[in-house]
Design an enzyme around this catalytic site. Structure first.
Site, PDB file in Angstrom:
ATOM      1  N   TYR A  72      82.519  -0.708  13.861  1.00  0.00           N
ATOM      2  CA  TYR A  72      81.260   0.030  13.744  1.00  0.00           C
ATOM      3  C   TYR A  72      80.137  -0.533  14.610  1.00  0.00           C
ATOM      4  O   TYR A  72      78.989  -0.137  14.467  1.00  0.00           O
ATOM      5  CB  TYR A  72      80.854   0.087  12.266  1.00  0.00           C
ATOM      6  CG  TYR A  72      81.896   0.839  11.478  1.00  0.00           C
ATOM      7  CD1 TYR A  72      81.865   2.224  11.415  1.00  0.00           C
ATOM      8  CD2 TYR A  72      82.938   0.173  10.856  1.00  0.00           C
ATOM      9  CE1 TYR A  72      82.837   2.930  10.729  1.00  0.00           C
ATOM     10  CE2 TYR A  72      83.922   0.869  10.169  1.00  0.00           C
ATOM     11  CZ  TYR A  72      83.865   2.243  10.117  1.00  0.00           C
ATOM     12  OH  TYR A  72      84.836   2.940   9.452  1.00  0.00           O
ATOM     13  N   PHE A  85      84.039  -1.544   1.079  1.00  0.00           N
ATOM     14  CA  PHE A  85      83.056  -0.539   1.468  1.00  0.00           C
ATOM     15  C   PHE A  85      83.616   0.875   1.459  1.00  0.00           C
ATOM     16  O   PHE A  85      82.860   1.842   1.485  1.00  0.00           O
ATOM     17  CB  PHE A  85      82.412  -0.860   2.824  1.00  0.00           C
ATOM     18  CG  PHE A  85      83.375  -0.998   3.963  1.00  0.00           C
ATOM     19  CD1 PHE A  85      83.872   0.120   4.621  1.00  0.00           C
ATOM     20  CD2 PHE A  85      83.765  -2.253   4.391  1.00  0.00           C
ATOM     21  CE1 PHE A  85      84.752  -0.012   5.677  1.00  0.00           C
ATOM     22  CE2 PHE A  85      84.644  -2.393   5.454  1.00  0.00           C
ATOM     23  CZ  PHE A  85      85.135  -1.275   6.096  1.00  0.00           C
ATOM     24  N   ASP A  86      84.931   1.021   1.408  1.00  0.00           N
ATOM     25  CA  ASP A  86      85.533   2.355   1.322  1.00  0.00           C
ATOM     26  C   ASP A  86      86.978   2.205   0.902  1.00  0.00           C
ATOM     27  O   ASP A  86      87.630   1.215   1.251  1.00  0.00           O
ATOM     28  CB  ASP A  86      85.445   3.068   2.672  1.00  0.00           C
ATOM     29  CG  ASP A  86      85.688   4.571   2.577  1.00  0.00           C
ATOM     30  OD1 ASP A  86      85.771   5.102   1.450  1.00  0.00           O
ATOM     31  OD2 ASP A  86      85.790   5.215   3.633  1.00  0.00           O
ATOM     32  N   ILE A 118      87.734   5.275  14.214  1.00  0.00           N
ATOM     33  CA  ILE A 118      87.264   4.115  14.966  1.00  0.00           C
ATOM     34  C   ILE A 118      88.375   3.600  15.878  1.00  0.00           C
ATOM     35  O   ILE A 118      89.567   3.798  15.624  1.00  0.00           O
ATOM     36  CB  ILE A 118      86.734   2.994  14.044  1.00  0.00           C
ATOM     37  CG1 ILE A 118      87.815   2.503  13.092  1.00  0.00           C
ATOM     38  CG2 ILE A 118      85.479   3.442  13.314  1.00  0.00           C
ATOM     39  CD1 ILE A 118      87.424   1.305  12.260  1.00  0.00           C
ATOM     40  N   TYR A 149      93.927   3.952   2.245  1.00  0.00           N
ATOM     41  CA  TYR A 149      93.340   2.789   2.895  1.00  0.00           C
ATOM     42  C   TYR A 149      92.307   2.113   2.000  1.00  0.00           C
ATOM     43  O   TYR A 149      91.801   2.687   1.050  1.00  0.00           O
ATOM     44  CB  TYR A 149      92.688   3.169   4.231  1.00  0.00           C
ATOM     45  CG  TYR A 149      91.498   4.083   4.076  1.00  0.00           C
ATOM     46  CD1 TYR A 149      90.206   3.565   3.981  1.00  0.00           C
ATOM     47  CD2 TYR A 149      91.654   5.465   4.007  1.00  0.00           C
ATOM     48  CE1 TYR A 149      89.111   4.397   3.830  1.00  0.00           C
ATOM     49  CE2 TYR A 149      90.566   6.299   3.864  1.00  0.00           C
ATOM     50  CZ  TYR A 149      89.306   5.765   3.774  1.00  0.00           C
ATOM     51  OH  TYR A 149      88.220   6.587   3.613  1.00  0.00           O
ATOM     52  N   PHE A 206      90.996  -3.699   7.244  1.00  0.00           N
ATOM     53  CA  PHE A 206      91.539  -2.510   6.625  1.00  0.00           C
ATOM     54  C   PHE A 206      92.997  -2.718   6.247  1.00  0.00           C
ATOM     55  O   PHE A 206      93.770  -3.267   7.027  1.00  0.00           O
ATOM     56  CB  PHE A 206      91.485  -1.312   7.588  1.00  0.00           C
ATOM     57  CG  PHE A 206      90.094  -0.878   7.910  1.00  0.00           C
ATOM     58  CD1 PHE A 206      89.435   0.029   7.093  1.00  0.00           C
ATOM     59  CD2 PHE A 206      89.435  -1.364   9.015  1.00  0.00           C
ATOM     60  CE1 PHE A 206      88.145   0.436   7.378  1.00  0.00           C
ATOM     61  CE2 PHE A 206      88.144  -0.965   9.325  1.00  0.00           C
ATOM     62  CZ  PHE A 206      87.501  -0.059   8.498  1.00  0.00           C
TER      63      PHE A 206
END
Length: 159
Positions: free
Chosen positions: A136, A93-94, A110, A83, A152
């Site tokens: 979030y 961010f990730d 989530i 991902y 995402f």
């Protein structure tokens, strides 16, 4: 007696703080986006000419590849995924881009992932466009600011 007074004051302060956060637009109801959240997300999708389906549960998605097989993951399944998570300004961010896929219990993720990943079969790829309530919320997390729309790209390797 003093302990009861201290406890009462603490409860009042916490309640006041919670109310103040809500008045400032804090998303407090995870899983149920407000009409404003959905409208803001819809505006982002439209302004950026993104082709995505609107799910009635309050998020948008685009399936690049539905995957193969007949089964989709359920909340009780562990999912193995690649991902990348970004903010609307493109900030990553990730990501698992430089590593091996990660494994999670779907029910621990989530809300947006819990709703979106079951749309896929094994090997499927989806872009999820999530309002804060499906992501979030008002707390944010790490580099994700409070009340952020999150995006995402997820590939479901296995479950």
């Amino acid at each position: 007696m003093k302990m009861k007074i201290v406890l009462s004051v603490a409860v009042c302060v916490f309640s006041l703080y919670s109310c103040l956060k809500s008045e400032k637009g804090c998303v407090t109801n995870y899983g149920s986006p407000s009409a404003t959240e959905v409208a803001t997300l819809r505006s982002y999708i439209t302004a950026n000419s993104i082709t995505a389906a609107e799910d009635p549960r309050g998020f948008f998605y685009r399936i690049s590849f539905a995957g193969t097989g007949t089964d989709s993951p359920t909340a009780a399944d562990s999912v193995t995924i690649h991902y990348k998570g970004t903010l609307t300004d493109g900030t990553i961010f990730d990501s698992t881009a430089t590593g091996t896929p990660r494994k999670f219990l779907l029910n621990d993720l989530i809300t947006g992932w819990q709703l979106g990943l079951p749309l896929l079969k094994k090997g499927g790829v989806i872009n999820l466009y999530l309002p804060p309530s499906h992501g979030y919320g008002c707390e944010g997390q790490g580099p994700i600011p409070a009340n952020a729309i999150t995006i995402f790209n997820v590939q479901l390797e296995d479950f």
